[in-house]
Motif scaffolding. Structure first.
Motif, PDB file in Angstrom:
ATOM      1  N   MET A 123      -2.618  -4.562 -10.122  1.00  0.00           N
ATOM      2  CA  MET A 123      -3.049  -3.350  -9.415  1.00  0.00           C
ATOM      3  C   MET A 123      -2.131  -2.180  -9.741  1.00  0.00           C
ATOM      4  SD  MET A 123      -4.520  -4.515  -5.681  1.00  0.00           S
ATOM      5  CE  MET A 123      -3.143  -5.548  -5.176  1.00  0.00           C
ATOM      6  N   PHE A 124      -0.835  -2.439  -9.869  1.00  0.00           N
ATOM      7  CA  PHE A 124       0.125  -1.384 -10.218  1.00  0.00           C
ATOM      8  C   PHE A 124      -0.183  -0.800 -11.594  1.00  0.00           C
ATOM      9  CE2 PHE A 124       4.075  -0.383 -12.542  1.00  0.00           C
ATOM     10  CZ  PHE A 124       4.532   0.681 -11.782  1.00  0.00           C
ATOM     11  N   ILE A 125      -0.430  -1.648 -12.572  1.00  0.00           N
ATOM     12  CA  ILE A 125      -0.706  -1.178 -13.939  1.00  0.00           C
ATOM     13  C   ILE A 125      -2.035  -0.437 -14.003  1.00  0.00           C
ATOM     14  CG2 ILE A 125      -1.177  -1.926 -16.311  1.00  0.00           C
ATOM     15  CD1 ILE A 125       0.764  -4.273 -15.786  1.00  0.00           C
ATOM     16  N   ILE A 126      -3.077  -1.047 -13.465  1.00  0.00           N
ATOM     17  CA  ILE A 126      -4.406  -0.432 -13.504  1.00  0.00           C
ATOM     18  C   ILE A 126      -4.402   0.883 -12.724  1.00  0.00           C
ATOM     19  CG2 ILE A 126      -6.811  -0.680 -12.769  1.00  0.00           C
ATOM     20  CD1 ILE A 126      -6.561  -3.665 -13.344  1.00  0.00           C
ATOM     21  N   GLY A 127      -3.721   0.905 -11.592  1.00  0.00           N
ATOM     22  CA  GLY A 127      -3.653   2.115 -10.774  1.00  0.00           C
ATOM     23  C   GLY A 127      -3.052   3.278 -11.523  1.00  0.00           C
ATOM     24  N   ASN A 128      -1.980   3.037 -12.258  1.00  0.00           N
ATOM     25  CA  ASN A 128      -1.332   4.098 -13.020  1.00  0.00           C
ATOM     26  C   ASN A 128      -2.199   4.565 -14.181  1.00  0.00           C
ATOM     27  OD1 ASN A 128       1.589   4.944 -12.288  1.00  0.00           O
ATOM     28  ND2 ASN A 128       1.556   2.751 -11.880  1.00  0.00           N
ATOM     29  N   VAL A 129      -2.879   3.650 -14.843  1.00  0.00           N
ATOM     30  CA  VAL A 129      -3.755   4.021 -15.957  1.00  0.00           C
ATOM     31  C   VAL A 129      -4.906   4.889 -15.456  1.00  0.00           C
ATOM     32  CG1 VAL A 129      -5.380   3.151 -17.682  1.00  0.00           C
ATOM     33  CG2 VAL A 129      -3.167   2.016 -17.370  1.00  0.00           C
ATOM     34  N   VAL A 130      -5.526   4.476 -14.367  1.00  0.00           N
ATOM     35  CA  VAL A 130      -6.652   5.235 -13.807  1.00  0.00           C
ATOM     36  C   VAL A 130      -6.181   6.605 -13.312  1.00  0.00           C
ATOM     37  CG1 VAL A 130      -8.334   5.312 -11.918  1.00  0.00           C
ATOM     38  CG2 VAL A 130      -7.980   3.188 -13.192  1.00  0.00           C
ATOM     39  N   ALA A 131      -5.045   6.644 -12.622  1.00  0.00           N
ATOM     40  CA  ALA A 131      -4.508   7.922 -12.129  1.00  0.00           C
ATOM     41  C   ALA A 131      -4.235   8.869 -13.288  1.00  0.00           C
ATOM     42  CB  ALA A 131      -3.234   7.680 -11.320  1.00  0.00           C
ATOM     43  N   PHE A 132      -3.730   8.349 -14.399  1.00  0.00           N
ATOM     44  CA  PHE A 132      -3.450   9.172 -15.578  1.00  0.00           C
ATOM     45  C   PHE A 132      -4.735   9.788 -16.140  1.00  0.00           C
ATOM     46  CE2 PHE A 132      -3.638   9.154 -20.258  1.00  0.00           C
ATOM     47  CZ  PHE A 132      -2.746  10.184 -20.527  1.00  0.00           C
ATOM     48  N   THR A 149       0.836  -1.207   0.000  1.00  0.00           N
ATOM     49  CA  THR A 149       0.000   0.000   0.000  1.00  0.00           C
ATOM     50  C   THR A 149       0.871   1.256   0.000  1.00  0.00           C
ATOM     51  OG1 THR A 149      -1.772  -1.125   1.209  1.00  0.00           O
ATOM     52  CG2 THR A 149      -1.788   1.283   1.238  1.00  0.00           C
ATOM     53  N   LYS A 150       1.909   1.264   0.863  1.00  0.00           N
ATOM     54  CA  LYS A 150       2.814   2.413   0.920  1.00  0.00           C
ATOM     55  C   LYS A 150       3.492   2.639  -0.428  1.00  0.00           C
ATOM     56  CE  LYS A 150       3.785   1.779   5.847  1.00  0.00           C
ATOM     57  NZ  LYS A 150       4.810   1.428   6.871  1.00  0.00           N
ATOM     58  N   LEU A 151       3.928   1.551  -1.057  1.00  0.00           N
ATOM     59  CA  LEU A 151       4.553   1.657  -2.379  1.00  0.00           C
ATOM     60  C   LEU A 151       3.540   2.118  -3.418  1.00  0.00           C
ATOM     61  CD1 LEU A 151       6.672   1.078  -4.617  1.00  0.00           C
ATOM     62  CD2 LEU A 151       5.823  -1.279  -4.614  1.00  0.00           C
ATOM     63  N   PHE A 152       2.353   1.539  -3.402  1.00  0.00           N
ATOM     64  CA  PHE A 152       1.319   1.833  -4.398  1.00  0.00           C
ATOM     65  C   PHE A 152       0.967   3.305  -4.400  1.00  0.00           C
ATOM     66  CE2 PHE A 152      -3.129   2.143  -5.764  1.00  0.00           C
ATOM     67  CZ  PHE A 152      -3.093   1.458  -6.966  1.00  0.00           C
ATOM     68  N   GLN A 153       0.828   3.883  -3.204  1.00  0.00           N
ATOM     69  CA  GLN A 153       0.432   5.292  -3.091  1.00  0.00           C
ATOM     70  C   GLN A 153       1.448   6.228  -3.732  1.00  0.00           C
ATOM     71  OE1 GLN A 153      -2.243   5.314   1.003  1.00  0.00           O
ATOM     72  NE2 GLN A 153      -0.034   5.455   1.190  1.00  0.00           N
ATOM     73  N   VAL A 154       2.707   5.805  -3.773  1.00  0.00           N
ATOM     74  CA  VAL A 154       3.746   6.616  -4.399  1.00  0.00           C
ATOM     75  C   VAL A 154       3.893   6.264  -5.878  1.00  0.00           C
ATOM     76  CG1 VAL A 154       6.200   7.205  -4.387  1.00  0.00           C
ATOM     77  CG2 VAL A 154       4.995   6.853  -2.227  1.00  0.00           C
ATOM     78  N   SER A 155       3.862   4.972  -6.198  1.00  0.00           N
ATOM     79  CA  SER A 155       4.157   4.531  -7.561  1.00  0.00           C
ATOM     80  C   SER A 155       3.099   4.957  -8.572  1.00  0.00           C
ATOM     81  CB  SER A 155       4.319   3.008  -7.604  1.00  0.00           C
ATOM     82  OG  SER A 155       3.116   2.343  -7.244  1.00  0.00           O
ATOM     83  N   ILE A 156       1.846   5.128  -8.137  1.00  0.00           N
ATOM     84  CA  ILE A 156       0.818   5.541  -9.094  1.00  0.00           C
ATOM     85  C   ILE A 156       0.924   7.022  -9.444  1.00  0.00           C
ATOM     86  CG2 ILE A 156      -0.834   3.722  -8.535  1.00  0.00           C
ATOM     87  CD1 ILE A 156      -2.339   5.734  -6.796  1.00  0.00           C
ATOM     88  N   GLN A 157       1.851   7.725  -8.783  1.00  0.00           N
ATOM     89  CA  GLN A 157       2.127   9.102  -9.194  1.00  0.00           C
ATOM     90  C   GLN A 157       2.687   9.140 -10.611  1.00  0.00           C
ATOM     91  OE1 GLN A 157       4.794  10.519  -6.132  1.00  0.00           O
ATOM     92  NE2 GLN A 157       3.122  11.296  -4.875  1.00  0.00           N
ATOM     93  N   PHE A 158       3.257   8.022 -11.051  1.00  0.00           N
ATOM     94  CA  PHE A 158       3.789   7.961 -12.413  1.00  0.00           C
ATOM     95  C   PHE A 158       2.691   8.245 -13.434  1.00  0.00           C
ATOM     96  CE2 PHE A 158       4.984   5.589 -16.292  1.00  0.00           C
ATOM     97  CZ  PHE A 158       6.164   6.253 -16.595  1.00  0.00           C
TER      98      PHE A 158
END
Length: 269
Positions: A219-228, A42-51
Motif C-alpha cells: 500500500m505504501f509503494i502503490i500509494g506513492n506511485v498513484v499520488a505522483f 492510516t496516520k502514517l500513510f496520509q503523510v508518507s504518500i506526500q513523497f
C-alpha cells in the motif's frame, strides 16, 4: 485500511496537495468516512504518500531543481522552510489531536473559501514575475505564511500562495514558488513521520509500520506511485485555472465542501 481505501486516499492526495483546498482535510474526511482515521498506519500513510507528490514537482520542474549553478534558489527554499520546521515540531501533538475531529476542519475549509473569493481584490499590482526576483526576506515571509497551514483545513498551498501574492508575486509566480517550497517542507515532514516519530498506539516508528506486513509495504509503494501520477496532472491543471480564473473556483469549492461535510459529520454519520 485495505488496498482500495489506500488508492482512494492516494488519489485525493495527488489531486489536492497543490490545490488551495487542503489535502490533509480531504484525506481526514475520507479516512473518517471509512472508519480508519484512528489507525496508526492510516496516520502514517496520509503523510508518507506526500513523497510521491513531492516527486511530481521535481519531475515537472526538473530544470530548476537540477540546475546546481543556481545556489540562491536552494538557499531561498532552505530559509523559507525553517519556520515550518520549528513550529511543526513544537505543535506536532496538538495538530494530531485536531486531525481526529472533522468539524473544526470543515469550518476552516469554509473560512478559507471565503478568503479565496476576495483575495484577488487585494493584490492587484504584482511586481515579481519569476522566482529569481524573490528576495531572501520575501522568501522567509512566505515561509511564515505557510505556517498558517498547520491548522488542518487551511491548505499549505493556499497559505503560501496568498503569502506570495502579499509579497508582490503574480498568481503564477506565487503558485510556482509554493510548489518549490512544498518539496523541502513535505520532505521534512515525511522523513520525520517515517523515521523519527513513534506512533503511540503501536510504539513503532513509521518505517516499522510500513515493513510490518507485505500488505502495508504494498500500500505504501502503490500509494506513492498513484499520488505522483495524479499530482503531475493536478499541477498542470491548477496553473491553467489560476491564470484564467484566479482563486474563485477554489473558494466556492471549499465553501460548498465545508458545508456538506459539516452536515454529514454532525447530522448524518
Amino acid at each position: 485500511m485495505d488496498l482500495l481505501q489506500a488508492l482512494i486516499l492516494a488519489i485525493i492526495e495527488g489531486i489536492t496537495e497543490y490545490l488551495p483546498v487542503s489535502s490533509t482535510g480531504h484525506m481526514i474526511f475520507a479516512s473518517s468516512y471509512f472508519g480508519i482515521e484512528k489507525e496508526a498506519f492510516t496516520k502514517l500513510f496520509q503523510v508518507s504518500i506526500q513523497f510521491g507528490a513531492i516527486l511530481a514537482v521535481v519531475v515537472l520542474y526538473w530544470r530548476k531543481f537540477f540546475d546546481f549553478t543556481k545556489f540562491q534558489f536552494f538557499l531561498k527554499l532552505g530559509f523559507a522552510v525553517i519556520p515550518a520546521l520549528i513550529l511543526g515540531k513544537l505543535f506536532d501533538e496538538k495538530i494530531e489531536t485536531v486531525l481526529e475531529h472533522p468539524t473544526p476542519i470543515a469550518i476552516v475549509l469554509i473560512i478559507g473559501g471565503i478568503i479565496l473569493l476576495v483575495v484577488d481584490r487585494f493584490f492587484t499590482n504584482p511586481t515579481i514575475h519569476k522566482e529569481e526576483d524573490i528576495t531572501f526576506k520575501k522568501a522567509i515571509t512566505i515561509g511564515f505564511w505557510q505556517c498558517l497551514a498547520m491548522m488542518p483545513g487551511t491548505s499549505r498551498s493556499a497559505a503560501s500562495i496568498i503569502g506570495g501574492m502579499q509579497q508582490g508575486l503574480t498568481r503564477q509566480a506565487a503558485a510556482e514558488f509554493s510548489f518549490f517550497l512544498a518539496v523541502p517542507t513535505m520532505l521534512a515532514v515525511t522523513c520525520y513521520s517515517t523515521f523519527i516519530k513513534t506512533y503511540e498506539d503501536t510504539q513503532m516508528k513509521g518505517y516499522e509500520l510500513i515493513l510490518k506486513s507485505s500488505e502495508n509495504t504494498k500500500m505504501f509503494i502503490i500509494g506513492n506511485v498513484v499520488a505522483f501520477i495524479v499530482a503531475v496532472l493536478a499541477i498542470k491543471f491548477f496553473i491553467e485555472i489560476i491564470k484564467k480564473y484566479g482563486f474563485k473556483p477554489w473558494g466556492w469549492y471549499r465553501i460548498i465542501a465545508g458545508f456538506l461535510l459539516l452536515v454529514y459529520f454532525n447530522f448524518l454519520k
